[in-house]
Scaffold this motif. Sequence first.
Motif, mmCIF file in Angstrom:
data_model
loop_
_atom_site.group_PDB
_atom_site.id
_atom_site.type_symbol
_atom_site.label_atom_id
_atom_site.label_comp_id
_atom_site.label_asym_id
_atom_site.label_seq_id
_atom_site.Cartn_x
_atom_site.Cartn_y
_atom_site.Cartn_z
ATOM 1 N N GLU A 178 73.231 89.536 68.635
ATOM 2 C CA GLU A 178 72.318 89.990 67.506
ATOM 3 C C GLU A 178 72.611 91.308 67.039
ATOM 4 O O GLU A 178 72.451 92.267 67.541
ATOM 5 N N ASN A 179 73.013 91.270 65.609
ATOM 6 C CA ASN A 179 73.112 92.574 64.824
ATOM 7 C C ASN A 179 73.951 93.603 65.436
ATOM 8 O O ASN A 179 73.482 94.568 65.544
ATOM 9 N N THR A 180 75.066 93.237 65.587
ATOM 10 C CA THR A 180 76.192 94.148 66.115
ATOM 11 C C THR A 180 77.532 93.797 65.567
ATOM 12 O O THR A 180 77.821 92.774 64.779
ATOM 13 N N THR A 181 78.192 94.986 65.620
ATOM 14 C CA THR A 181 79.754 94.956 65.137
ATOM 15 C C THR A 181 80.770 94.940 66.390
ATOM 16 O O THR A 181 82.063 94.741 66.191
ATOM 17 N N ASP A 182 80.246 94.561 67.721
ATOM 18 C CA ASP A 182 81.114 94.643 68.926
ATOM 19 C C ASP A 182 81.928 93.232 68.920
ATOM 20 O O ASP A 182 81.108 92.249 68.681
ATOM 21 N N PRO A 183 83.184 93.247 68.666
ATOM 22 C CA PRO A 183 83.993 92.128 68.558
ATOM 23 C C PRO A 183 83.619 91.324 69.860
ATOM 24 O O PRO A 183 83.621 90.010 69.628
ATOM 25 N N ASN A 184 83.560 91.798 71.123
ATOM 26 C CA ASN A 184 83.111 90.891 72.333
ATOM 27 C C ASN A 184 81.938 90.250 71.960
ATOM 28 O O ASN A 184 81.987 89.024 72.242
ATOM 29 N N ALA A 185 80.814 90.835 71.633
ATOM 30 C CA ALA A 185 79.602 90.155 71.197
ATOM 31 C C ALA A 185 79.506 89.325 69.996
ATOM 32 O O ALA A 185 79.111 88.049 70.210
ATOM 33 N N LEU A 186 80.446 89.467 68.966
ATOM 34 C CA LEU A 186 80.498 88.691 67.982
ATOM 35 C C LEU A 186 81.352 87.517 68.366
ATOM 36 O O LEU A 186 80.991 86.211 68.049
ATOM 37 N N PHE A 187 82.182 87.488 69.455
ATOM 38 C CA PHE A 187 82.966 86.402 69.915
ATOM 39 C C PHE A 187 82.204 85.634 70.652
ATOM 40 O O PHE A 187 82.256 84.193 70.685
ATOM 41 N N GLU A 188 81.351 86.261 71.427
ATOM 42 C CA GLU A 188 80.429 85.444 72.360
ATOM 43 C C GLU A 188 79.475 84.614 71.489
ATOM 44 O O GLU A 188 79.045 83.534 71.821
ATOM 45 N N LYS A 189 79.142 85.339 70.434
ATOM 46 C CA LYS A 189 77.984 84.544 69.542
ATOM 47 C C LYS A 189 78.684 83.196 68.940
ATOM 48 O O LYS A 189 78.196 82.335 68.887
ATOM 49 N N LYS A 190 79.929 83.387 68.761
ATOM 50 C CA LYS A 190 80.768 82.261 67.980
ATOM 51 C C LYS A 190 80.853 81.101 69.084
ATOM 52 O O LYS A 190 80.858 79.990 68.667
ATOM 53 N N LEU A 191 81.121 81.739 70.100
ATOM 54 C CA LEU A 191 81.338 80.588 71.375
ATOM 55 C C LEU A 191 79.977 79.760 71.553
ATOM 56 O O LEU A 191 79.969 78.707 72.112
ATOM 57 N N ILE A 192 78.945 80.749 71.547
ATOM 58 C CA ILE A 192 77.553 80.031 71.839
ATOM 59 C C ILE A 192 77.329 79.122 70.482
ATOM 60 O O ILE A 192 76.913 77.838 70.895
ATOM 61 N N GLU A 193 77.556 79.454 69.431
ATOM 62 C CA GLU A 193 77.560 78.394 68.270
ATOM 63 C C GLU A 193 78.376 77.109 68.408
ATOM 64 O O GLU A 193 77.973 76.274 68.413
ATOM 65 N N GLU A 194 79.515 77.578 69.125
ATOM 66 C CA GLU A 194 80.466 76.306 69.244
ATOM 67 C C GLU A 194 80.059 75.253 70.265
ATOM 68 O O GLU A 194 79.780 74.128 69.967
ATOM 69 N N TYR A 195 79.313 75.919 71.325
ATOM 70 C CA TYR A 195 78.818 74.881 72.278
ATOM 71 C C TYR A 195 77.478 74.134 71.873
ATOM 72 O O TYR A 195 77.493 73.093 71.987
#
Length: 79
Positions: free
Chosen positions: A7-24
């Motif tokens: 949440e509320n981050t610009t960390d590329p790994n965290a953003l990618f993780e968020k996208k994967l969570i949304e994908e699931y």
Amino acid sequence: MTTNRTENTTDPNALFEKKLIEEYLHQKGYTREGLKQLPPELAEQLMKEATRYASLKMEGISAGARFVEEIHDGGSSRE
């Protein structure tokens, strides 16, 4: 449900993780926003599953990157 590091981050790994969570969640027919309408136990279970899914995907990508790195490092030392 607790807020995690995505949440509320610009960390590329965290953003990618968020996208994967949304994908699931999308594969299961849910959205992050839609989880708020579910019973807390179900929402928590879905987020645990989604987080595990994202972690496994990210680890697979990381392992692949390490493998490619090893191949390139090994190849350059022989030249």
